[in-house]
Design a protein around this motif. Structure first.
Motif, PDB file in Angstrom:
ATOM      1  N   VAL A   1      57.595  91.095  20.487  1.00 12.15           N
ATOM      2  CA  VAL A   1      58.499  91.784  21.402  1.00 12.15           C
ATOM      3  C   VAL A   1      58.924  93.048  20.674  1.00 12.15           C
ATOM      4  O   VAL A   1      59.448  92.974  19.566  1.00 12.15           O
ATOM      5  CB  VAL A   1      59.716  90.915  21.774  1.00 12.15           C
ATOM      6  N   GLN A   2      58.678  94.194  21.301  1.00 13.65           N
ATOM      7  CA  GLN A   2      58.952  95.474  20.647  1.00 13.65           C
ATOM      8  C   GLN A   2      59.630  96.431  21.615  1.00 13.65           C
ATOM      9  O   GLN A   2      59.514  96.283  22.833  1.00 13.65           O
ATOM     10  CB  GLN A   2      57.643  96.118  20.173  1.00 13.65           C
ATOM     11  N   LEU A   3      60.294  97.415  21.035  1.00  7.53           N
ATOM     12  CA  LEU A   3      60.817  98.544  21.803  1.00  7.53           C
ATOM     13  C   LEU A   3      60.086  99.781  21.316  1.00  7.53           C
ATOM     14  O   LEU A   3      60.015 100.038  20.122  1.00  7.53           O
ATOM     15  CB  LEU A   3      62.315  98.709  21.580  1.00  7.53           C
ATOM     16  N   GLU A   4      59.520 100.518  22.250  1.00  8.65           N
ATOM     17  CA  GLU A   4      58.822 101.752  21.923  1.00  8.65           C
ATOM     18  C   GLU A   4      59.510 102.902  22.647  1.00  8.65           C
ATOM     19  O   GLU A   4      60.035 102.713  23.747  1.00  8.65           O
ATOM     20  CB  GLU A   4      57.364 101.688  22.369  1.00  8.65           C
ATOM     21  N   GLU A   5      59.485 104.054  22.027  1.00  9.83           N
ATOM     22  CA  GLU A   5      60.040 105.259  22.634  1.00  9.83           C
ATOM     23  C   GLU A   5      61.463 105.037  23.130  1.00  9.83           C
ATOM     24  O   GLU A   5      61.872 105.597  24.132  1.00  9.83           O
ATOM     25  CB  GLU A   5      59.152 105.730  23.792  1.00  9.83           C
ATOM     26  N   GLY A   6      62.192 104.144  22.475  1.00 12.20           N
ATOM     27  CA  GLY A   6      63.584 103.922  22.818  1.00 12.20           C
ATOM     28  C   GLY A   6      63.837 103.011  23.984  1.00 12.20           C
ATOM     29  O   GLY A   6      64.619 102.089  23.885  1.00 12.20           O
ATOM     30  N   HIS A   7      63.184 103.209  25.108  1.00 13.24           N
ATOM     31  CA  HIS A   7      63.505 102.433  26.301  1.00 13.24           C
ATOM     32  C   HIS A   7      62.286 101.793  26.966  1.00 13.24           C
ATOM     33  O   HIS A   7      62.277 101.592  28.183  1.00 13.24           O
ATOM     34  CB  HIS A   7      64.257 103.295  27.309  1.00 13.24           C
ATOM     35  N   VAL A   8      61.249 101.470  26.201  1.00 10.11           N
ATOM     36  CA  VAL A   8      60.092 100.756  26.747  1.00 10.11           C
ATOM     37  C   VAL A   8      60.000  99.416  26.032  1.00 10.11           C
ATOM     38  O   VAL A   8      59.792  99.354  24.826  1.00 10.11           O
ATOM     39  CB  VAL A   8      58.782 101.559  26.582  1.00 10.11           C
TER      40      VAL A   8
ATOM     41  N   LEU B   1      62.790 100.501  30.540  1.00  4.45           N
ATOM     42  CA  LEU B   1      64.169 100.061  30.725  1.00  4.45           C
ATOM     43  C   LEU B   1      65.017 101.215  31.236  1.00  4.45           C
ATOM     44  O   LEU B   1      64.759 102.376  30.923  1.00  4.45           O
ATOM     45  CB  LEU B   1      64.743  99.563  29.393  1.00  4.45           C
ATOM     46  N   PRO B   2      66.071 100.899  31.983  1.00  2.00           N
ATOM     47  CA  PRO B   2      66.975 101.965  32.414  1.00  2.00           C
ATOM     48  C   PRO B   2      67.767 102.502  31.228  1.00  2.00           C
ATOM     49  O   PRO B   2      67.800 101.896  30.152  1.00  2.00           O
ATOM     50  CB  PRO B   2      67.890 101.258  33.428  1.00  2.00           C
ATOM     51  N   GLU B   3      68.409 103.620  31.425  1.00  2.28           N
ATOM     52  CA  GLU B   3      69.153 104.273  30.346  1.00  2.28           C
ATOM     53  C   GLU B   3      70.438 103.537  29.978  1.00  2.28           C
ATOM     54  O   GLU B   3      70.963 103.723  28.888  1.00  2.28           O
ATOM     55  CB  GLU B   3      69.483 105.715  30.736  1.00  2.28           C
TER      56      GLU B   3
ATOM     57  N   PRO C   1      71.133  93.697  26.767  1.00  2.00           N
ATOM     58  CA  PRO C   1      72.487  93.919  27.271  1.00  2.00           C
ATOM     59  C   PRO C   1      72.660  95.328  27.846  1.00  2.00           C
ATOM     60  O   PRO C   1      72.039  96.283  27.381  1.00  2.00           O
ATOM     61  CB  PRO C   1      73.375  93.745  26.037  1.00  2.00           C
ATOM     62  N   LYS C   2      73.529  95.415  28.850  1.00  2.00           N
ATOM     63  CA  LYS C   2      73.868  96.702  29.436  1.00  2.00           C
ATOM     64  C   LYS C   2      75.024  97.324  28.672  1.00  2.00           C
ATOM     65  O   LYS C   2      75.828  96.621  28.067  1.00  2.00           O
ATOM     66  CB  LYS C   2      74.308  96.525  30.887  1.00  2.00           C
ATOM     67  N   CYS C   3      75.108  98.628  28.737  1.00  2.00           N
ATOM     68  CA  CYS C   3      76.269  99.335  28.192  1.00  2.00           C
ATOM     69  C   CYS C   3      77.453  99.070  29.120  1.00  2.00           C
ATOM     70  O   CYS C   3      77.278  98.808  30.303  1.00  2.00           O
ATOM     71  CB  CYS C   3      76.021 100.838  28.147  1.00  2.00           C
ATOM     72  N   ALA C   4      78.643  99.135  28.558  1.00  2.00           N
ATOM     73  CA  ALA C   4      79.838  98.979  29.382  1.00  2.00           C
ATOM     74  C   ALA C   4      79.855 100.096  30.420  1.00  2.00           C
ATOM     75  O   ALA C   4      79.559 101.251  30.096  1.00  2.00           O
ATOM     76  CB  ALA C   4      81.088  99.034  28.514  1.00  2.00           C
TER      77      ALA C   4
END
Length: 159
Positions: free
Chosen positions: A78-85, A119-121, A142-145
């Motif tokens: 499980v990885q995150l690429e380019e910040g939001h992928v 992923l959304p911002e 998790p979502k930001c507040a």
């Protein structure tokens, strides 16, 4: 740079590097790709298409659940690429057999699989969690507040 939660980092030169999930453009694949006379590329594509992932959004997080029967957490990345992928990948190994074995049916896909989700911002990528239980991978993002809504008001201009 890719963040790896399971596995030993990112594989470079993957044939699926450019595939990103788009629910409206993802092609459908039929079971014909499981037939032995089709190319290994077609079997790999079928393995991608057959890796089932649910994505739901709650008030506090985005939850991904992937059916990965027979795989251990060491066989999944499980990885995150380019910040939001979000990238979920791994490999189902082909079952070993001897020359005296005679297969009557082969339906389970094997080979590399990879799914990518933009992923959304409004998520906290530094707090992503993943767990594997009974062949189901659960990834929680998790979502930001939520930002408080500012009522309309006049701004004084200085100077």
């Amino acid at each position: 740079m890719a963040l790896s939660l399971f596995g030993n980092g990112r594989r470079s030169g993957d044939i699926f590097d450019s595939m990103l999930f788009d629910p409206f453009a993802f092609p459908s694949f039929s079971s014909r790709f499981h037939e032995p006379h089709h190319s290994s590329f077609a079997r790999d594509i079928a393995a991608v298409a057959n890796t089932q992932v649910d994505w739901k959004e709650t008030d506090t997080a985005h939850i991904f659940k992937a059916n990965l029967p027979g795989l251990s957490k060491e066989e999944v990345k499980v990885q995150l690429e380019e910040g939001h992928v979000l990238v979920i990948s791994g490999e189902r190994k082909k079952e070993e057999s001897s020359s005296t074995d005679r297969w009557h049916r082969v339906e389970r896909s094997h080979g590399a699989f990879l799914r990518r989700f933009r992923l959304p911002e409004n998520v906290r990528v530094d707090e992503v969690r993943a767990a594997m239980e009974n062949g189901v991978l659960t990834v929680s993002v998790p979502k930001c507040a939520p930002q408080p809504k500012v009522p309309g008001k006049s701004i004084d201009i200085s100077g």
